[in-house]
Design an enzyme around this catalytic site. Structure first.
Site, short mmCIF file in Angstrom:
data_model
loop_
_atom_site.label_atom_id
_atom_site.label_comp_id
_atom_site.label_asym_id
_atom_site.label_seq_id
_atom_site.Cartn_x
_atom_site.Cartn_y
_atom_site.Cartn_z
N LEU A 75 0.87 -1.11 -0.02
CA LEU A 75 0.03 -0.09 0.02
C LEU A 75 0.85 1.31 -0.11
O LEU A 75 0.40 2.51 0.27
CB LEU A 75 -1.05 0.03 1.35
CG LEU A 75 -2.07 -1.07 1.12
CD1 LEU A 75 -2.80 -1.23 2.38
CD2 LEU A 75 -2.76 -1.39 -0.18
N CYS A 76 1.99 1.12 -0.30
CA CYS A 76 3.02 2.32 -0.34
C CYS A 76 2.88 3.05 -1.87
O CYS A 76 2.70 2.31 -2.79
CB CYS A 76 4.33 1.92 -0.14
SG CYS A 76 4.79 1.72 1.64
N HIS A 77 2.86 4.27 -1.81
CA HIS A 77 2.94 5.11 -3.08
C HIS A 77 4.40 4.98 -3.82
O HIS A 77 5.28 5.04 -3.04
CB HIS A 77 2.50 6.50 -2.77
CG HIS A 77 1.08 6.56 -2.47
ND1 HIS A 77 0.75 6.63 -1.06
CD2 HIS A 77 0.04 7.03 -2.99
CE1 HIS A 77 -0.46 6.82 -1.12
NE2 HIS A 77 -0.92 6.89 -1.94
N MET A 113 8.64 4.76 5.45
CA MET A 113 8.69 3.49 4.99
C MET A 113 10.03 3.40 4.41
O MET A 113 10.60 1.96 4.09
CB MET A 113 7.38 3.19 4.44
CG MET A 113 6.09 2.84 5.09
SD MET A 113 6.59 2.08 6.61
CE MET A 113 6.81 0.55 6.31
N GLU A 114 10.37 4.19 3.26
CA GLU A 114 11.56 4.27 2.32
C GLU A 114 12.76 4.07 3.20
O GLU A 114 13.73 3.35 2.99
CB GLU A 114 11.47 5.59 1.32
CG GLU A 114 10.56 5.18 0.20
CD GLU A 114 9.00 5.53 0.72
OE1 GLU A 114 8.15 4.99 -0.01
OE2 GLU A 114 8.73 5.81 1.88
N ASP A 128 23.75 -11.36 4.85
CA ASP A 128 24.37 -12.04 3.53
C ASP A 128 25.67 -12.13 3.04
O ASP A 128 26.13 -13.29 3.01
CB ASP A 128 23.40 -11.68 2.30
CG ASP A 128 23.93 -12.51 1.25
OD1 ASP A 128 23.45 -13.85 1.24
OD2 ASP A 128 24.25 -12.07 0.20
#
Length: 162
Positions: A75-77, A113-114, A128
């Protein structure tokens, strides 16, 4: 559920319409860490990981992740980001690495969120690339440190853990 902007009255998820919101300068800063054995940290800092430059690769992974956040979180733009920085510093008291991401734009929705995605993927990339040295590494304290801009106002976390 009225306080959740991405959830409708019947509980269905939707992407919020930000079309009528004013464009403002928005900044978000997030942080996290990768805890590891002291000798693993030494090997990373000395450039002795078999997969190559751990810090440089993790930094690039974080930048790429911030740009792809809308592909990863439903739901992120999609956003036209104007700046992304990912800083990685050794913290001997963890021991491990602290990752800090800053994301900026001028737009109608925030970039929290970014920034959080950048930190998360940078930490995962460290894991990793160094897992052959230390499978006991752990990722933690991924969190928003500050945000500015937008209708909800500014946010500043009171304390930073290192």
């Amino acid at each position: 559920m009225s306080g959740l902007t991405h959830i409708g009255a019947a509980g269905e998820a939707h992407m919020v319409d930000v079309g009528d919101k004013d464009e403002t300068h928005r900044v978000a800063v997030a942080e996290g860490h990768v805890r590891m054995k002291p000798d693993t940290l030494d090997a990373i800092l000395a450039g002795n990981a078999k997969k190559g430059d751990v810090l440089g690769t993790a930094r690039l992974a974080g930048i790429m992740a911030a740009k792809k956040t809308s592909d990863l979180i439903p739901l992120c733009h999609p956003l036209l980001l104007t700046k992304i920085t990912v800083e990685i510093e050794p913290v001997r008291t963890l021991p491990g690495l602290r990752v800090v991401a800053e994301v900026r734009l001028k737009g109608q929705t925030g970039v929290e969120m970014e920034a959080l995605t950048a930190v998360s993927l940078a930490c995962l990339t460290v894991y990793d690339m160094a897992k052959a040295l230390d499978k006991t590494m752990s990722i933690g304290d991924v969190r928003l440190i500050q945000k500015t801009g937008g209708k909800s106002g500014d946010f500043q976390r009171d304390e930073r853990r290192k």
